[in-house]
Design a protein around this motif. Structure first.
Motif, mmCIF file in Angstrom:
data_model
loop_
_atom_site.group_PDB
_atom_site.id
_atom_site.type_symbol
_atom_site.label_atom_id
_atom_site.label_comp_id
_atom_site.label_asym_id
_atom_site.label_seq_id
_atom_site.Cartn_x
_atom_site.Cartn_y
_atom_site.Cartn_z
ATOM 1 N N LEU A 125 0.820 -1.201 0.000
ATOM 2 C CA LEU A 125 0.000 0.000 0.000
ATOM 3 C C LEU A 125 0.862 1.262 0.000
ATOM 4 O O LEU A 125 0.567 2.231 -0.718
ATOM 5 N N MET A 126 1.937 1.246 0.795
ATOM 6 C CA MET A 126 2.802 2.432 0.857
ATOM 7 C C MET A 126 3.473 2.705 -0.480
ATOM 8 O O MET A 126 3.585 3.850 -0.902
ATOM 9 N N VAL A 127 3.907 1.653 -1.148
ATOM 10 C CA VAL A 127 4.520 1.832 -2.463
ATOM 11 C C VAL A 127 3.491 2.362 -3.457
ATOM 12 O O VAL A 127 3.773 3.253 -4.267
ATOM 13 N N GLY A 128 2.257 1.839 -3.366
ATOM 14 C CA GLY A 128 1.241 2.218 -4.329
ATOM 15 C C GLY A 128 0.681 3.605 -4.138
ATOM 16 O O GLY A 128 0.454 4.330 -5.121
ATOM 17 N N VAL A 129 0.446 4.014 -2.892
ATOM 18 C CA VAL A 129 -0.258 5.278 -2.672
ATOM 19 C C VAL A 129 0.643 6.418 -2.225
ATOM 20 O O VAL A 129 0.268 7.591 -2.356
ATOM 21 N N THR A 130 1.817 6.105 -1.663
ATOM 22 C CA THR A 130 2.702 7.189 -1.221
ATOM 23 C C THR A 130 3.931 7.344 -2.103
ATOM 24 O O THR A 130 4.655 8.335 -1.972
#
Length: 246
Positions: A125-130
């Motif tokens: 999620l962090m790679v995808g959204v941030t």
């Protein structure tokens, strides 16, 4: 029954107990996602802008992982110990071959697997959204496992010493919230007072190690050794202090 058989049976029972508690599943898997969305997407990082969240997104990976590595074991294991004590389950446990150490080891194993899966979800999620730039090292998984084991031990201590399940939740939050923000997770050391002994927090070594294991910069061996020693000590003390009603 062999020791492995006892551990396997208790681990299976602990897994089913976790899945039956929908609140525990929610806070383990979905609450950290909400934190990432709030801070990573809505607040966002502003490198060089001053104040909080001035570091690159990858800097905050340990903080997001710490949400599940810290809060979940403290509350779950602490509450489980308190429930077992209040329901005289440790007295029943004494009539079986399963020892208290094996019981705590099974609880820790379940938490390591569950929180490891939640941490993996957070990383994606962090790679995808941030847009965090993460280069995971093979040591990342052991760091997460040691962090979970450490706070499972601390949670068991809280459950053994607190007077009730409500007391466990209060004590867990009272310990976890200061540690989360004062252990080089979300707040860089440069923004903290110089006299603050962040090195006394075991979560600091989790943060340093995970940051080094995900960015490729910094030392991993010293934080790993210190975290392993803290996890071993917490587990041994917690197993010894589990309630004895027999």
């Amino acid at each position: 029954m062999s020791r492995f058989g006892r551990l396997r049976s208790e681990t299976h029972a602990a897994t089913l107990a976790f899945l039956r508690r929908r609140t525990a599943v929610f806070f383990t898997f979905f609450f950290p996602v909400i934190i990432v969305v709030i801070f990573g997407v809505l607040v966002q990082t502003r490198p060089g802008g001053g104040g909080l969240f001035t570091e690159p997104p990858s800097y905050y990976v340990p903080g997001y992982l710490a949400v599940v590595v810290l809060f979940t074991p403290l509350s779950r294991v602490g509450s489980e110990v308190a429930r077992h004590r209040d329901g005289n389950r440790f007295e029943k446990l004494a009539t079986t071959p399963l020892t208290r150490t094996e019981w705590l080891l099974a609880q820790t194993a379940v938490n390591v697997v569950v929180i490891g899966l939640a941490g993996l979800l957070l990383l994606f999620l962090m790679v995808g959204v941030t847009g965090a730039s993460i280069r995971p090292s093979p040591l990342l998984l052991p760091f997460v496992a040691l962090g979970v084991a450490l706070f499972c031990g601390v949670g068991a201590l809280i459950g053994s010493l607190a007077s009730s399940q409500d007391g466990v939740i209060s004590a867990s939050n009272g310990i976890a919230l200061p540690l989360l923000f004062l252990s080089e997770t979300f707040v860089p050391p440069t923004l903290l007072p110089g006299w603050l002994p962040t090195w006394l927090s075991p979560l600091t070594y989790f943060s340093r190690g995970v940051r080094a294991a995900t960015t490729g910069t910094g030392d991993t061996l010293v934080p790993f050794a210190i975290l392993a020693a803290c996890a071993a000590l917490a587990f041994v003390v917690a197993a010894r202090l589990l309630p004895r009603t027999d």
